[in-house]
Write a protein that holds these residues in place. Structure first.
Motif, PDB file in Angstrom:
ATOM      1  N   THR A 154       1.416   8.736   0.525  1.00 41.52           N
ATOM      2  CA  THR A 154       1.494   8.752   1.976  1.00 41.52           C
ATOM      3  C   THR A 154       0.996  10.095   2.499  1.00 41.52           C
ATOM      4  OG1 THR A 154       3.392   7.268   1.938  1.00 41.52           O
ATOM      5  CG2 THR A 154       3.052   8.536   3.953  1.00 41.52           C
ATOM      6  N   VAL A 155       0.094  10.057   3.492  1.00 40.88           N
ATOM      7  CA  VAL A 155      -0.408  11.290   4.106  1.00 40.88           C
ATOM      8  C   VAL A 155      -0.131  11.322   5.610  1.00 40.88           C
ATOM      9  CG1 VAL A 155      -2.159  11.726   2.357  1.00 40.88           C
ATOM     10  CG2 VAL A 155      -2.749  10.351   4.348  1.00 40.88           C
ATOM     11  N   GLY A 156       0.411  10.255   6.156  1.00 43.82           N
ATOM     12  CA  GLY A 156       0.734  10.180   7.576  1.00 43.82           C
ATOM     13  C   GLY A 156       1.295   8.807   7.888  1.00 43.82           C
ATOM     14  N   TYR A 157       1.506   8.548   9.161  1.00 44.91           N
ATOM     15  CA  TYR A 157       2.039   7.266   9.577  1.00 44.91           C
ATOM     16  C   TYR A 157       1.015   6.165   9.302  1.00 44.91           C
ATOM     17  CZ  TYR A 157       4.033   3.611  12.484  1.00 44.91           C
ATOM     18  OH  TYR A 157       4.554   2.427  12.938  1.00 44.91           O
ATOM     19  N   HIS A 158       1.336   5.291   8.373  1.00 49.52           N
ATOM     20  CA  HIS A 158       0.459   4.199   7.934  1.00 49.52           C
ATOM     21  C   HIS A 158      -0.893   4.718   7.452  1.00 49.52           C
ATOM     22  CE1 HIS A 158       2.661   0.602   9.964  1.00 49.52           C
ATOM     23  NE2 HIS A 158       3.498   1.456   9.437  1.00 49.52           N
ATOM     24  N   ARG A 159      -0.895   5.918   6.876  1.00 49.25           N
ATOM     25  CA  ARG A 159      -2.091   6.519   6.291  1.00 49.25           C
ATOM     26  C   ARG A 159      -1.759   6.939   4.873  1.00 49.25           C
ATOM     27  NH1 ARG A 159      -3.274  11.308   9.040  1.00 49.25           N
ATOM     28  NH2 ARG A 159      -5.136  11.392   7.807  1.00 49.25           N
ATOM     29  N   TYR A 160      -2.691   6.639   3.954  1.00 48.38           N
ATOM     30  CA  TYR A 160      -2.429   6.835   2.534  1.00 48.38           C
ATOM     31  C   TYR A 160      -3.681   7.401   1.869  1.00 48.38           C
ATOM     32  CZ  TYR A 160       1.138   3.740   4.201  1.00 48.38           C
ATOM     33  OH  TYR A 160       2.133   3.204   4.957  1.00 48.38           O
ATOM     34  N   VAL A 206       0.846  -1.198   0.000  1.00 50.69           N
ATOM     35  CA  VAL A 206       0.000   0.000   0.000  1.00 50.69           C
ATOM     36  C   VAL A 206       0.882   1.248   0.000  1.00 50.69           C
ATOM     37  CG1 VAL A 206      -1.621   1.336   1.422  1.00 50.69           C
ATOM     38  CG2 VAL A 206      -2.050  -1.095   1.001  1.00 50.69           C
ATOM     39  N   ALA A 207       1.954   1.240   0.793  1.00 53.25           N
ATOM     40  CA  ALA A 207       2.851   2.401   0.881  1.00 53.25           C
ATOM     41  C   ALA A 207       3.514   2.709  -0.460  1.00 53.25           C
ATOM     42  CB  ALA A 207       3.915   2.156   1.948  1.00 53.25           C
ATOM     43  N   LYS A 208       3.805   1.674  -1.238  1.00 56.45           N
ATOM     44  CA  LYS A 208       4.428   1.903  -2.545  1.00 56.45           C
ATOM     45  C   LYS A 208       3.408   2.353  -3.586  1.00 56.45           C
ATOM     46  CE  LYS A 208       8.565  -0.770  -2.569  1.00 56.45           C
ATOM     47  NZ  LYS A 208       9.480  -1.059  -3.637  1.00 56.45           N
ATOM     48  N   ARG A 209       2.166   1.956  -3.434  1.00 54.10           N
ATOM     49  CA  ARG A 209       1.164   2.162  -4.470  1.00 54.10           C
ATOM     50  C   ARG A 209       0.376   3.473  -4.321  1.00 54.10           C
ATOM     51  NH1 ARG A 209      -0.695  -1.340  -8.334  1.00 54.10           N
ATOM     52  NH2 ARG A 209      -2.735  -0.795  -9.114  1.00 54.10           N
ATOM     53  N   ASP A 253      -9.258   7.342   1.542  1.00 52.71           N
ATOM     54  CA  ASP A 253      -8.202   7.330   2.542  1.00 52.71           C
ATOM     55  C   ASP A 253      -8.018   5.887   2.960  1.00 52.71           C
ATOM     56  OD1 ASP A 253      -7.622  10.017   2.548  1.00 52.71           O
ATOM     57  OD2 ASP A 253      -9.040  10.480   4.158  1.00 52.71           O
ATOM     58  N   ILE A 254      -6.776   5.484   3.127  1.00 52.59           N
ATOM     59  CA  ILE A 254      -6.441   4.094   3.447  1.00 52.59           C
ATOM     60  C   ILE A 254      -5.607   4.117   4.722  1.00 52.59           C
ATOM     61  CG2 ILE A 254      -5.311   1.991   2.603  1.00 52.59           C
ATOM     62  CD1 ILE A 254      -5.509   3.969  -0.171  1.00 52.59           C
TER      63      ILE A 254
END
Length: 138
Positions: A38-44, A32-35, A92-93
């Motif tokens: 990133t908007v925060g710590y473990h937030r995409y 998920v982080a690569k795809r 948001d993920i």
């Protein structure tokens, strides 16, 4: 002797690569982080709608369970909880460990998922080993 050392090095490199690929392929957080952005710590964030994002993630990683309600889609993995929530026209993920994810989304998943054990969930979504304690196993 020289060729044996080279062959040994190649074998170690191949095994290391396979282990790395296996770890990456079972870790939704890294994927998920690569795809997604990133908007925060473990937030995409993704500009795509939640249904499409959840489908992309579940095609890559088959969850133990999947719940969808009016607030979002929640994907349960043995060591992760992925939340895909609407955000404007996109999504948001969030990607959390079992306890943090369960606590974050307890109002949505609490009646359906068991609280995770100390090592997350087993293959079928049941709590994993919760630890011993005084008198355990007697």
């Amino acid at each position: 002797m020289k060729y044996a050392a080279i062959a040994g090095g190649v074998v170690v490199a191949v095994i290391g690569t396979l282990i790395g690929v296996a770890h990456f392929s079972t870790n939704p957080q890294k994927w998920v982080a690569k795809r997604y952005s990133t908007v925060g710590y473990h937030r995409y964030h993704s500009p795509k709608p939640p249904s499409l994002v959840a489908a992309e993630i579940t095609r890559k990683f088959r969850p133990i369970d999947r719940l969808t309600d009016s607030a979002g889609t929640y994907l349960q993995y043995s060591k992760w909880v992925v939340g895909v929530l609407p955000s404007g026209a996109g999504s948001d993920i969030t990607v959390d460990g079992p306890s943090d994810g369960y606590n974050r989304y307890a109002s949505h998943v609490g009646g359906h998922w068991q609280r995770p054990g100390s090592s997350g969930w087993g293959r079928h979504g049941g709590a994993s080993f919760r630890g011993g304690g005084s008198g355990s196993g007697k």
